[in-house]
Design a protein around this motif. Structure first.
Motif, PDB file in Angstrom:
ATOM      1  N   THR A  66      -3.419 -24.538  17.392  1.00  0.00           N
ATOM      2  CA  THR A  66      -2.943 -24.551  18.773  1.00  0.00           C
ATOM      3  C   THR A  66      -2.707 -23.133  19.250  1.00  0.00           C
ATOM      4  O   THR A  66      -2.061 -22.332  18.590  1.00  0.00           O
ATOM      5  N   LYS A  67      -3.232 -22.824  20.439  1.00  0.00           N
ATOM      6  CA  LYS A  67      -3.006 -21.510  21.040  1.00  0.00           C
ATOM      7  C   LYS A  67      -2.465 -21.734  22.431  1.00  0.00           C
ATOM      8  O   LYS A  67      -3.172 -22.216  23.308  1.00  0.00           O
ATOM      9  N   HIS A  68      -1.192 -21.379  22.597  1.00  0.00           N
ATOM     10  CA  HIS A  68      -0.526 -21.588  23.892  1.00  0.00           C
ATOM     11  C   HIS A  68      -0.324 -20.229  24.528  1.00  0.00           C
ATOM     12  O   HIS A  68       0.624 -19.522  24.212  1.00  0.00           O
ATOM     13  N   VAL A  69      -1.229 -19.847  25.404  1.00  0.00           N
ATOM     14  CA  VAL A  69      -1.169 -18.528  26.043  1.00  0.00           C
ATOM     15  C   VAL A  69      -0.560 -18.708  27.415  1.00  0.00           C
ATOM     16  O   VAL A  69      -1.095 -19.443  28.252  1.00  0.00           O
ATOM     17  N   GLU A  70       0.553 -18.060  27.626  1.00  0.00           N
ATOM     18  CA  GLU A  70       1.238 -18.145  28.916  1.00  0.00           C
ATOM     19  C   GLU A  70       1.291 -16.768  29.544  1.00  0.00           C
ATOM     20  O   GLU A  70       1.571 -15.765  28.859  1.00  0.00           O
ATOM     21  N   GLY A  71       1.081 -16.715  30.822  1.00  0.00           N
ATOM     22  CA  GLY A  71       1.150 -15.436  31.510  1.00  0.00           C
ATOM     23  C   GLY A  71       2.561 -14.978  31.708  1.00  0.00           C
ATOM     24  O   GLY A  71       3.517 -15.713  31.537  1.00  0.00           O
ATOM     25  N   GLU A  72       2.764 -13.705  32.032  1.00  0.00           N
ATOM     26  CA  GLU A  72       4.100 -13.151  32.264  1.00  0.00           C
ATOM     27  C   GLU A  72       4.680 -13.747  33.540  1.00  0.00           C
ATOM     28  O   GLU A  72       3.979 -13.903  34.541  1.00  0.00           O
ATOM     29  N   THR A  73       5.941 -14.055  33.457  1.00  0.00           N
ATOM     30  CA  THR A  73       6.615 -14.694  34.590  1.00  0.00           C
ATOM     31  C   THR A  73       6.921 -13.662  35.657  1.00  0.00           C
ATOM     32  O   THR A  73       7.569 -12.651  35.379  1.00  0.00           O
ATOM     33  N   GLU A  74       6.503 -13.914  36.836  1.00  0.00           N
ATOM     34  CA  GLU A  74       6.839 -13.067  37.971  1.00  0.00           C
ATOM     35  C   GLU A  74       7.366 -13.949  39.084  1.00  0.00           C
ATOM     36  O   GLU A  74       6.990 -15.113  39.214  1.00  0.00           O
ATOM     37  N   VAL A  75       8.218 -13.368  39.896  1.00  0.00           N
ATOM     38  CA  VAL A  75       8.888 -14.165  40.912  1.00  0.00           C
ATOM     39  C   VAL A  75       7.954 -14.534  42.057  1.00  0.00           C
ATOM     40  O   VAL A  75       7.956 -15.647  42.553  1.00  0.00           O
ATOM     41  N   HIS A  76       7.126 -13.588  42.439  1.00  0.00           N
ATOM     42  CA  HIS A  76       6.356 -13.770  43.678  1.00  0.00           C
ATOM     43  C   HIS A  76       4.904 -14.143  43.437  1.00  0.00           C
ATOM     44  O   HIS A  76       4.145 -14.256  44.390  1.00  0.00           O
ATOM     45  N   HIS A  77       4.431 -14.286  42.165  1.00  0.00           N
ATOM     46  CA  HIS A  77       3.029 -14.606  41.886  1.00  0.00           C
ATOM     47  C   HIS A  77       2.971 -15.771  40.926  1.00  0.00           C
ATOM     48  O   HIS A  77       3.759 -15.854  39.990  1.00  0.00           O
ATOM     49  N   ARG A  78       2.070 -16.644  41.178  1.00  0.00           N
ATOM     50  CA  ARG A  78       1.852 -17.762  40.259  1.00  0.00           C
ATOM     51  C   ARG A  78       1.253 -17.228  38.969  1.00  0.00           C
ATOM     52  O   ARG A  78       0.274 -16.502  38.973  1.00  0.00           O
ATOM     53  N   PRO A  79       1.814 -17.590  37.840  1.00  0.00           N
ATOM     54  CA  PRO A  79       1.318 -17.023  36.582  1.00  0.00           C
ATOM     55  C   PRO A  79      -0.054 -17.582  36.249  1.00  0.00           C
ATOM     56  O   PRO A  79      -0.369 -18.738  36.509  1.00  0.00           O
ATOM     57  N   LYS A  80      -0.854 -16.764  35.654  1.00  0.00           N
ATOM     58  CA  LYS A  80      -2.159 -17.180  35.160  1.00  0.00           C
ATOM     59  C   LYS A  80      -1.978 -17.743  33.768  1.00  0.00           C
ATOM     60  O   LYS A  80      -1.264 -17.184  32.962  1.00  0.00           O
ATOM     61  N   ARG A  81      -2.641 -18.845  33.483  1.00  0.00           N
ATOM     62  CA  ARG A  81      -2.560 -19.406  32.145  1.00  0.00           C
ATOM     63  C   ARG A  81      -3.983 -19.721  31.662  1.00  0.00           C
ATOM     64  O   ARG A  81      -4.823 -20.197  32.408  1.00  0.00           O
ATOM     65  N   GLY A  82      -4.195 -19.435  30.448  1.00  0.00           N
ATOM     66  CA  GLY A  82      -5.513 -19.719  29.856  1.00  0.00           C
ATOM     67  C   GLY A  82      -5.628 -21.183  29.452  1.00  0.00           C
ATOM     68  O   GLY A  82      -4.626 -21.869  29.262  1.00  0.00           O
ATOM     69  N   TRP A  83      -6.836 -21.645  29.321  1.00  0.00           N
ATOM     70  CA  TRP A  83      -7.059 -23.032  28.929  1.00  0.00           C
ATOM     71  C   TRP A  83      -6.881 -23.172  27.442  1.00  0.00           C
ATOM     72  O   TRP A  83      -7.463 -22.455  26.648  1.00  0.00           O
ATOM     73  N   VAL A  84      -6.052 -24.118  27.105  1.00  0.00           N
ATOM     74  CA  VAL A  84      -5.833 -24.453  25.705  1.00  0.00           C
ATOM     75  C   VAL A  84      -6.423 -25.839  25.502  1.00  0.00           C
ATOM     76  O   VAL A  84      -5.955 -26.817  26.096  1.00  0.00           O
ATOM     77  N   TRP A  85      -7.447 -25.974  24.697  1.00  0.00           N
ATOM     78  CA  TRP A  85      -8.232 -27.210  24.636  1.00  0.00           C
ATOM     79  C   TRP A  85      -7.539 -28.321  23.882  1.00  0.00           C
ATOM     80  O   TRP A  85      -7.869 -29.485  24.067  1.00  0.00           O
ATOM     81  N   ASN A  86      -6.564 -27.967  23.033  1.00  0.00           N
ATOM     82  CA  ASN A  86      -5.939 -29.030  22.250  1.00  0.00           C
ATOM     83  C   ASN A  86      -4.545 -29.379  22.763  1.00  0.00           C
ATOM     84  O   ASN A  86      -3.628 -29.571  21.993  1.00  0.00           O
ATOM     85  N   GLN A  87      -4.325 -29.416  24.054  1.00  0.00           N
ATOM     86  CA  GLN A  87      -3.052 -29.852  24.607  1.00  0.00           C
ATOM     87  C   GLN A  87      -3.299 -30.719  25.836  1.00  0.00           C
ATOM     88  O   GLN A  87      -4.291 -30.549  26.546  1.00  0.00           O
ATOM     89  N   PHE A  88      -2.381 -31.701  26.023  1.00  0.00           N
ATOM     90  CA  PHE A  88      -2.444 -32.606  27.168  1.00  0.00           C
ATOM     91  C   PHE A  88      -1.312 -32.253  28.117  1.00  0.00           C
ATOM     92  O   PHE A  88      -0.336 -31.594  27.755  1.00  0.00           O
ATOM     93  N   PHE A  89      -1.411 -32.736  29.341  1.00  0.00           N
ATOM     94  CA  PHE A  89      -0.376 -32.562  30.342  1.00  0.00           C
ATOM     95  C   PHE A  89       0.001 -33.924  30.891  1.00  0.00           C
ATOM     96  O   PHE A  89      -0.858 -34.778  31.114  1.00  0.00           O
ATOM     97  N   VAL A  90       1.331 -34.091  31.097  1.00  0.00           N
ATOM     98  CA  VAL A  90       1.828 -35.308  31.702  1.00  0.00           C
ATOM     99  C   VAL A  90       2.820 -34.931  32.781  1.00  0.00           C
ATOM    100  O   VAL A  90       3.648 -34.036  32.597  1.00  0.00           O
ATOM    101  N   LEU A  91       2.722 -35.534  33.902  1.00  0.00           N
ATOM    102  CA  LEU A  91       3.556 -35.188  35.048  1.00  0.00           C
ATOM    103  C   LEU A  91       4.965 -35.774  34.864  1.00  0.00           C
ATOM    104  O   LEU A  91       5.107 -36.953  34.535  1.00  0.00           O
ATOM    105  N   GLU A  92       6.016 -34.909  35.106  1.00  0.00           N
ATOM    106  CA  GLU A  92       7.388 -35.406  34.971  1.00  0.00           C
ATOM    107  C   GLU A  92       7.764 -36.290  36.154  1.00  0.00           C
ATOM    108  O   GLU A  92       7.115 -36.253  37.200  1.00  0.00           O
TER     109      GLU A  92
END
Length: 790
Positions: free
Chosen positions: A38-64
């Motif tokens: 598993t490779k979870h690459v997260e971009g640096e958090t900034e207040v005024h810009h949406r962070p860029k995130r790379g695609w991680v092929w072995n993870q799913f997303f579920v809406l809260e």
């Protein structure tokens, strides 16, 4: 095993799903999920810009916060070994498997059965396994993958520290920082604008502003005056989604108070004041108040009042009341309407704590004029002196003038004055005063030695107005007259030693006089001239108010005369001089060589305290010799006892007396003395034990009952007759003495008779308590007692 996700909720997820499927198709679905890949690459958090995130092929997303009726589709698991014939079985394990997340074991589809909250848990780690349904053997190694909870904007910003209370000085410059507020948002700050907060002010314009990004509150106006408005309530709002429409918001209240600075000078409400003060006002009392107003508070309103000029600056003083900030005007000197009827004062009130930033608003002081009107008052008489001291001799006659007091009416009317003495104490009754002239006279005869000083109070009042009374203290000193003769200072115990030498000083005496030093300081001592010359003692005046007693001959003997009397005449130096005669008693005492008194009593002349060493040795030697004789005699008596009558031919006079308590063995052998103790003890006739009778005497008949009741005189006569008629008596006279001691005591006899053969029980330990002179005798008797015991 291949993981396929069809939950492409947003365009990004659609793209990711397309890339994932294309990637899977290009590789013929042979991508396997293995542990630790598993490779979870997260971009640096900034207040005024949406962070860029790379695609991680072995993870799913579920809406809260999914609220749909059907379970939310998460993704799909697929193995390369699955031919679609149902022979492959998919197993899901890990966090939430079987409860939150369920899987179709045939198709590999994963669904979420519950609504998830990202703020409680952000992701879940699960494991996938493909097994052969028939053999239950794994077809591929177990794979690990992550299901992340996708954030939505479901949390509003919150101010955790509000409401706020803060102060800022008045007259601060615009833009002065007041406070920084901070709101927190529980949403994911790395995804979208759900946690991006901006601040705005809802209430408090135009006085204050807030920075939308930092939340810093600042003043928005110049020179905000506390005296105009002191309290402000400011409402700050925080809104997420960068303030866009649809964002959530929260608010807080900031209570701002302006603190005071010294920007207001003091001011008197009036430029002229007038004050009425009666001339009867007491010195030191407060006669008026004055106050300058100051709009400031606290120490910025503190001020000091000063009299800067005026003709009354020496008569009045002013001080500041720290509580009320008023000027208290006090009287320094008494007022007199007849001399001055008014005063003018210039009073200044100035701040004590200055702020030089606001010096351009000054000066921070103010001046007003105060006119004081002196009121005329009918005053009591005024004495010419604050106190009087007078003198009078003791023994002066009643009515003797002591002195005069004078008082006048200070008013212009100049009324007549009446004098009298306040009879508050007993001392006031010793004097009288003339009501018209103020002359004080004696009312009794004084004795300085009893009371040397009197304090009285004289009062004066106007005849027209008796209610106005003034008082003055008068002290009367009683002057001394030489009316007391001198006396000896004390009762002297004068001692002269027997071995005194001529001219030896045996005592120094002094005298006292109740009169003061002017009449009794110089004393003269002498012997009475009317008597003949004293051959034993003389007196010498030392001319320093003392005198010495001297001997005039050698040696004095107590046996001849143990007390001498010496009359002494004492006179003082007063005018006229007075004298008295006193008699000294001189005792003759035995003294040591160094002059220490040994004894002064004649009856103690033979006591050990008055014996010399030689005499003491001689006495001890005699005692030792006597004791040796006694011991020798007792020893001889024990060795051989001889009868008092050796033979019948020994014819002699035998006189036996019993006048002591220890008669000895011979006495008891010579005569039986039982009758001496009690007549009733002689129950039968006793024979003499020193001779043997040749003829047996006739029996005597004396019943015991008659012995108990027989008269003593009759009993003695019978005994004398028996002695005369006794045939066993040898041919020599025998004197027998009978004494009657009465009936026997219950405690027994304490006589030493019949105890000749017993040793003495005398205890001589008390000799050790008689002092050092009997030490040798005590040791000697102690040795004898120890030898006897041995």
């Amino acid at each position: 095993m291949r993981i396929t996700s069809t939950s492409c909720i947003c365009p990004v997820l659609v793209c990711l799903c397309f890339v994932q499927r294309c990637y899977g198709a290009a590789h013929q679905g042979s991508i396997k999920v293995t542990r630790n890949q598993t490779k979870h690459v997260e971009g640096e958090t900034e207040v005024h810009h949406r962070p860029k995130r790379g695609w991680v092929w072995n993870q799913f997303f579920v809406l809260e916060e999914h609220m749909g009726p059907d379970p939310q589709y998460v993704g799909k698991l697929h193995s390369n070994s699955d031919k679609g014939d149902g022979s492959v079985k998919y197993i899901l394990t890990g966090e939430g498997a079987g409860t939150i997340f369920i899987i179709d074991d045939t198709t590999g589809d994963i669904h979420s059965t519950k609504s998830l909250d990202r703020e409680q848990k952000t992701h879940y780690v699960l494991h996938a396994q493909a097994i052969d349904r028939r053999t239950n053997k794994p077809l591929e190694p177990e794979s690990e993958f992550i299901i992340k909870v996708q954030d939505i904007n479901d949390n509003a910003p919150k101010f955790t520290d509000g409401p706020y209370i803060v102060t800022v000085p008045e007259m601060s410059e615009m833009g002065t920082s007041v406070l920084q507020v901070t709101a927190t948002d529980a949403d994911d700050p790395t995804y979208g604008n759900s946690a991006r907060v901006v601040y705005s002010i809802l209430q408090g314009q135009p006085y204050f502003s807030v920075d939308p990004k930092t939340g810093v509150i600042r003043t928005a106006l110049h020179n905000m005056d506390r005296e105009a408005r002191e309290h402000y309530s400011v409402v700050i709002q925080a809104k997420d989604m960068a303030g866009q429409v649809g964002g959530l918001s929260g608010s807080t209240t900031v209570n701002i108070t302006l603190t005071d600075v010294n920007d207001n000078p003091p001011r008197f409400p009036q430029k002229h004041y007038q004050l009425y003060v009666p001339e009867s006002a007491q010195v030191g009392s407060a006669v008026g108040k004055i106050k300058a107003n100051d709009a400031d508070t606290g120490s910025n309103a503190d001020m000091k009042y000063t009299i800067i000029n005026g003709d009354g600056s020496g008569v009045f003083s002013i001080s500041t009341d720290k509580e009320t900030r008023e000027g208290i005007l006090s009287l320094k000197k008494p007022l007199n309407y007849e001399k001055k009827k008014s005063y003018t004062l210039n009073i200044e009130g100035a701040n004590t704590h200055l702020d030089f930033r606001f010096s351009h608003l000054g000066p921070f002081k103010d001046v007003t004029m105060l006119k004081i009107i002196v009121g005329d008052v009918d005053e009591p008489p005024l004495f010419t002196m604050p106190s009087y001291v007078m003198e009078v001799y003791e023994n002066a006659k009643i009515g003797t003038v002591v002195g005069t007091v004078t008082a006048q009416d200070p008013d212009t009317a100049n009324s007549l004055v009446r004098y009298f003495i306040d009879h508050n104490t007993e001392e006031d009754r010793y004097f009288t005063i003339d009501a018209g002239t103020g002359t004080i006279k004696t009312a009794k005869i004084f004795d300085r030695e009893e009371t040397p000083w009197y304090n009285i109070t004289v009062a004066a009042s106007e005849i027209d107005n008796p209610g106005l009374v003034s008082h003055v203290p008068v002290g009367v000193r009683i002057l001394d007259v030489n009316d007391n003769p001198p006396e000896l200072a004390r009762d002297y115990d004068v001692v002269v030693c027997e071995n005194a030498k001529p001219g030896q000083v045996i005592q120094t005496i002094t005298a006292t006089d109740k009169d003061n030093s002017a009449n009794g300081a110089r004393f003269h001592f002498s012997l009475d001239e009317g008597l003949s010359l004293n051959p034993n003692f003389t007196l010498r005046d030392n001319e320093d108010n003392t005198a010495s007693i001297l001997t005039r001959r050698r040696r004095y003997t107590r046996t001849t005369q143990d007390i001498y009397y010496l009359p002494v005449l004492i006179s003082d130096g007063g005018v006229p001089p007075l004298s008295s005669s006193s008699t000294l008693t001189i005792r003759v005492c035995a003294c040591e060589r160094d002059g220490r008194v040994r004894t002064c009593h004649a009856e103690a002349f033979l006591s050990s305290a008055g014996l010399s060493t030689g005499a003491l040795i001689a006495i001890l030697l005699c005692v030792v010799i006597l004791l040796a004789i006694v011991v020798l005699f007792v020893t001889l008596r024990r060795s051989k006892k001889e009868p008092l009558i050796i033979s019948e031919e020994d014819v002699r006079e035998n006189v036996v007396t019993y006048d002591d308590e220890g008669g000895g063995e011979e006495d008891t052998e010579a005569f039986d003395i039982t009758a001496l103790r009690n007549p009733s003890a002689a129950e039968e006739l006793k024979y003499r034990r020193d001779v043997h009778p040749e003829v047996k005497p006739a029996p005597r008949h004396h019943p015991s009952s008659s012995l108990d009741s027989i008269d003593v005189q009759e009993f003695i006569k019978q005994r004398l007759a028996e002695a005369d008629l006794d045939p066993s008596v040898p041919p020599y006279d025998s004197l027998q003495t009978y004494a009657y001691e009465g009936h026997r005591s219950e405690a027994g006899s304490i006589s030493s008779l019949d105890s000749a053969t017993t040793h003495s029980d005398q205890d001589y330990n008390y000799l050790g308590d008689w002092g050092p002179e009997f030490k040798k005798l005590a040791e000697l008797y102690g040795e004898i007692e120890s030898e006897r015991t041995t």
